[in-house]
Write a protein that holds these residues in place. Structure first.
Motif, PDB file in Angstrom:
ATOM      1  N   SER A  47      -6.212   8.331 -13.781  1.00  0.00           N
ATOM      2  CA  SER A  47      -6.077   7.182 -12.431  1.00  0.00           C
ATOM      3  C   SER A  47      -5.231   6.062 -12.154  1.00  0.00           C
ATOM      4  O   SER A  47      -5.035   5.502 -13.063  1.00  0.00           O
ATOM      5  N   PHE A  48      -4.394   6.436 -11.390  1.00  0.00           N
ATOM      6  CA  PHE A  48      -3.573   5.487 -10.990  1.00  0.00           C
ATOM      7  C   PHE A  48      -3.150   4.888 -10.039  1.00  0.00           C
ATOM      8  O   PHE A  48      -3.708   5.116  -8.953  1.00  0.00           O
ATOM      9  N   GLY A  49      -3.651   2.971  -9.701  1.00  0.00           N
ATOM     10  CA  GLY A  49      -3.348   2.506  -8.987  1.00  0.00           C
ATOM     11  C   GLY A  49      -2.091   1.661  -8.461  1.00  0.00           C
ATOM     12  O   GLY A  49      -1.968   0.913  -9.093  1.00  0.00           O
ATOM     13  N   VAL A  50      -1.552   1.948  -7.277  1.00  0.00           N
ATOM     14  CA  VAL A  50      -0.483   0.954  -6.980  1.00  0.00           C
ATOM     15  C   VAL A  50      -0.441  -0.453  -6.251  1.00  0.00           C
ATOM     16  O   VAL A  50      -1.093  -0.075  -5.093  1.00  0.00           O
ATOM     17  N   ASP A  51       0.093  -1.356  -6.477  1.00  0.00           N
ATOM     18  CA  ASP A  51      -0.167  -2.193  -6.228  1.00  0.00           C
ATOM     19  C   ASP A  51       0.921  -2.707  -4.820  1.00  0.00           C
ATOM     20  O   ASP A  51       0.912  -2.781  -3.833  1.00  0.00           O
ATOM     21  N   SER A  52       1.748  -1.970  -5.732  1.00  0.00           N
ATOM     22  CA  SER A  52       3.463  -2.756  -4.815  1.00  0.00           C
ATOM     23  C   SER A  52       4.403  -1.750  -5.002  1.00  0.00           C
ATOM     24  O   SER A  52       4.349  -1.062  -6.548  1.00  0.00           O
TER      25      SER A  52
END
Length: 136
Positions: A35-40
């Motif tokens: 799982s990878f969440g993009v912040d910006s």
């Protein structure tokens, strides 16, 4: 000479920072491998940098061997990663997140892209979409 050189360097650093377009309204959807969440995403003239978090269960481990980006009509491999090392196992601490910065060759801003991680547990795909805000 020194009196002139310092202000010139300061101006050059300021100008290069102004050329970056950073976008932060993204949503990410990952598969069950990683799982990878993009912040910006920072779109620069010389590179594209994705800021995000690898999310996992505390006190478990994984490994990232390679990262590929598909978007804006191109496919590119990563040039650098900070936060973890390629081809080395890492472990999530108590909060279950590891902040990372992933660099790719420069590309144009896009509303949707895919990040493909090659891990020790197989290939993992994260789809990233820009959140469209409607103004009233």
């Amino acid at each position: 000479m020194k009196k002139i050189l310092l202000p010139v360097i300061a101006v050059l650093i300021s100008v290069s920072a102004l050329k970056a377009d950073t976008f932060s309204d993204y949503k990410s959807a990952s598969d069950n491998i990683l799982s990878f969440g993009v912040d910006s995403i920072d779109y620069r003239d010389d590179l594209t940098r994705i800021y995000g978090k690898i999310i996992g269960r505390p006190h478990t481990s994984n490994r990232i061997d390679y990262v590929k980006l598909i978007g804006a009509g191109m496919t590119a491999g990563t040039t650098d990663i900070d936060g973890v090392d390629f081809k080395r196992y890492f472990q999530w601490e108590d909060d279950g997140t590891i902040p990372v910065e992933i660099d790719f060759p420069a590309l144009k801003p896009t509303d949707e892209l895919q990040i493909i991680f090659t891990t020790s547990k197989g290939s993992s795909t994260t789809t990233v979409k820009k959140i469209v805000r409607k103004h009233k």
